[in-house]
Design a protein around this motif. Structure first.
Motif, PDB file in Angstrom:
ATOM      1  N   VAL A   1      -4.822 -24.951  23.864  1.00 53.76           N
ATOM      2  CA  VAL A   1      -4.999 -25.132  22.405  1.00 53.76           C
ATOM      3  C   VAL A   1      -3.755 -25.726  21.751  1.00 53.76           C
ATOM      4  O   VAL A   1      -3.858 -26.507  20.806  1.00 53.76           O
ATOM      5  CB  VAL A   1      -5.469 -23.812  21.732  1.00 53.76           C
ATOM      6  N   TRP A   2      -2.566 -25.393  22.272  1.00 48.00           N
ATOM      7  CA  TRP A   2      -1.351 -25.890  21.611  1.00 48.00           C
ATOM      8  C   TRP A   2      -0.898 -27.224  22.199  1.00 48.00           C
ATOM      9  O   TRP A   2      -0.917 -27.448  23.404  1.00 48.00           O
ATOM     10  CB  TRP A   2      -0.192 -24.887  21.711  1.00 48.00           C
ATOM     11  N   GLY A   3      -0.437 -28.085  21.323  1.00 49.07           N
ATOM     12  CA  GLY A   3      -0.017 -29.435  21.721  1.00 49.07           C
ATOM     13  C   GLY A   3       1.395 -29.458  22.283  1.00 49.07           C
ATOM     14  O   GLY A   3       1.981 -28.421  22.607  1.00 49.07           O
ATOM     15  N   GLU A   4       1.929 -30.670  22.379  1.00 48.30           N
ATOM     16  CA  GLU A   4       3.161 -30.851  23.142  1.00 48.30           C
ATOM     17  C   GLU A   4       4.393 -30.231  22.480  1.00 48.30           C
ATOM     18  O   GLU A   4       5.230 -29.633  23.144  1.00 48.30           O
ATOM     19  CB  GLU A   4       3.408 -32.350  23.363  1.00 48.30           C
ATOM     20  N   ARG A   5       4.511 -30.359  21.161  1.00 52.60           N
ATOM     21  CA  ARG A   5       5.774 -29.942  20.530  1.00 52.60           C
ATOM     22  C   ARG A   5       5.724 -28.492  20.032  1.00 52.60           C
ATOM     23  O   ARG A   5       4.830 -28.115  19.285  1.00 52.60           O
ATOM     24  CB  ARG A   5       6.083 -30.878  19.351  1.00 52.60           C
ATOM     25  N   LEU A   6       6.719 -27.720  20.463  1.00 52.77           N
ATOM     26  CA  LEU A   6       6.910 -26.358  19.940  1.00 52.77           C
ATOM     27  C   LEU A   6       8.135 -26.426  19.040  1.00 52.77           C
ATOM     28  O   LEU A   6       9.211 -26.829  19.494  1.00 52.77           O
ATOM     29  CB  LEU A   6       7.183 -25.369  21.073  1.00 52.77           C
ATOM     30  N   VAL A   7       7.979 -26.061  17.788  1.00 54.12           N
ATOM     31  CA  VAL A   7       9.072 -26.222  16.830  1.00 54.12           C
ATOM     32  C   VAL A   7       9.527 -24.850  16.336  1.00 54.12           C
ATOM     33  O   VAL A   7       8.714 -24.077  15.815  1.00 54.12           O
ATOM     34  CB  VAL A   7       8.609 -27.076  15.624  1.00 54.12           C
ATOM     35  N   THR A   8      10.808 -24.548  16.516  1.00 54.15           N
ATOM     36  CA  THR A   8      11.313 -23.232  16.087  1.00 54.15           C
ATOM     37  C   THR A   8      12.504 -23.372  15.159  1.00 54.15           C
ATOM     38  O   THR A   8      13.425 -24.145  15.436  1.00 54.15           O
ATOM     39  CB  THR A   8      11.721 -22.378  17.316  1.00 54.15           C
ATOM     40  N   ILE A   9      12.467 -22.592  14.079  1.00 56.30           N
ATOM     41  CA  ILE A   9      13.643 -22.467  13.214  1.00 56.30           C
ATOM     42  C   ILE A   9      14.202 -21.082  13.498  1.00 56.30           C
ATOM     43  O   ILE A   9      13.482 -20.083  13.442  1.00 56.30           O
ATOM     44  CB  ILE A   9      13.268 -22.630  11.730  1.00 56.30           C
ATOM     45  N   ASN A  10      15.477 -21.057  13.856  1.00 50.24           N
ATOM     46  CA  ASN A  10      16.106 -19.822  14.312  1.00 50.24           C
ATOM     47  C   ASN A  10      16.893 -19.196  13.169  1.00 50.24           C
ATOM     48  O   ASN A  10      17.809 -19.828  12.639  1.00 50.24           O
ATOM     49  CB  ASN A  10      17.042 -20.168  15.478  1.00 50.24           C
ATOM     50  N   LEU A  11      16.550 -17.961  12.809  1.00 50.20           N
ATOM     51  CA  LEU A  11      17.143 -17.368  11.607  1.00 50.20           C
ATOM     52  C   LEU A  11      17.897 -16.072  11.904  1.00 50.20           C
ATOM     53  O   LEU A  11      17.612 -15.375  12.879  1.00 50.20           O
ATOM     54  CB  LEU A  11      16.037 -17.107  10.579  1.00 50.20           C
TER      55      LEU A  11
END
Ligand SMILES: O=C(O)CCC(=O)C(=O)O
Ligand SMILES: [Fe+2]
Length: 340
Positions: A241-251
């Motif tokens: 279901v999930w596409g190629e890019r995993l995007v994370t903002i680290n807080l």
């Protein structure tokens, strides 16, 4: 009553994929739980060649979110949400055995986003590296992606909503469809959209070339704390279901995302996730390498805000395009509350 300093504790360690049962003192147990490298090396050395004779059972490798059939500690009326071999400080404190993965002789490579290589010896900030290098394609990092004020404002929005307990001592908030990975079914009934603060965040992301066509359909907030021994085992994010890019903002605090490959047990690549930075994992880093957060790399409370896009199957001209479209319509209302 047994003297706690001499009482032995049963532990299971996984050395290069083989599980080994050991009895250790309280002191050693504490160090193993903290993943103290000197202690882990000592255990490796003392177990030595015998490890290959021990029974090998459950492999730690998995694709995340595919744990539905395992009974959780909560199901058994216990204290946390850990299932199967996963543990956190809470269930360990009431006696659940911790399976500690140990890699013998793995060389740690530190990724530098400026030279886009991973170095066996990183002596300081770029360009102060030396030693052996490997290419590590599929990582994009933007330091200081958000300001301190933006971080405070996002934090105050996040903590207005409740978290639910997750495995390995994490807590989470999910904004997305309920996915049954085994039956390949999606349910949207409780999905009300991405949270309001993500509208500006997405616009900012799309200003980077690599994310200009990134349209997220799911957002997950994971909270890690040293008190709970939070971590995430090596895994691939789902590909169906999930596409190629995993995007994370680290807080809130710095950590490292650690990449391993089963066919290269002697290498571990550590990618820095500094506070307020943005990380995109794509290409080989997404498809060939597993990623993990080690308990020992959680020094302070940390929040990961991860956004995921649709796979080809759910995108334009894919067999489930219509489902993908309705998910996008919900996601982009930016009116969401976490799914229960
Ligand atoms: O905490 C992180 O940055 C990684 C989380 C992760 O890998 C996941 O949610 O699949
Ligand atoms: Fe992941």
């Amino acid at each position: 009553m047994a003297d706690s300093s001499t009482e032995l504790i049963d532990i299971t360690v996984s050395i290069d994929g083989k599980e080994v049962q050991l009895q250790v003192s309280q002191d050693i147990y504490q160090k193993v739980i903290q993943k103290d490298q000197a202690t882990l090396d000592l255990i490796c050395a003392s177990v030595g060649e015998n490890s290959s004779k021990q029974q090998s059972s459950q492999d730690l490798s998995n694709v995340v979110h595919q744990e539905d059939s395992e009974q959780s500690c909560q199901d058994k009326g216990k204290v946390c949400a850990c299932k199967g071999i996963r543990t956190c400080s809470l269930c360990e404190s009431i006696g659940k055995e911790s399976v500690v993965p140990i890699k013998k002789d793995a060389t740690i490579y530190s990724y530098c986003y400026q030279c886009k290589k991973a170095w066996s010896t990183a002596t300081g900030p770029h360009p102060q590296h030396s030693g052996h290098t490997i290419d590590f394609p599929g990582i994009y990092i933007q330091e200081n992606f958000i300001s301190e004020d933006e971080e405070s404002s996002i934090m105050s929005d996040i903590y207005k909503a409740p978290f639910i307990d997750s495995q390995s001592g994490r807590r989470k908030q999910d904004f997305g469809p309920k996915v049954n990975f085994k039956k390949k079914k999606l349910k949207t009934a409780n999905f009300s959209g991405l949270p309001p603060f993500s509208k500006d965040l997405l616009a900012k992301m799309q200003a980077s070339e690599i994310l200009q066509d990134f349209i997220p359909v799911e957002q997950c907030h994971l909270e890690y704390t040293p008190e709970r021994g939070s971590a995430i085992d090596p895994h691939f994010d789902d590909f169906w279901v999930w596409g190629e890019r995993l995007v994370t903002i680290n807080l809130l605090s710095d950590t490292e995302l650690c990449f391993t490959m089963d066919s290269k047990p002697d290498i571990e690549v550590h990618v820095p996730m500094n506070r307020r930075s943005l990380l995109v994992v794509y290409g080989k880093a997404r498809t060939v390498w597993k990623h993990a957060i080690h308990r020992s790399d959680i020094k302070d409370k940390r929040i990961a805000v991860t956004l995921r896009e649709l796979s080809k199957e759910f995108s334009k001209n894919g067999p489930r395009e219509a489902e993908g479209k309705s998910l996008l319509d919900i996601a982009l209302t930016f009116n969401g509350v976490p799914v229960a």
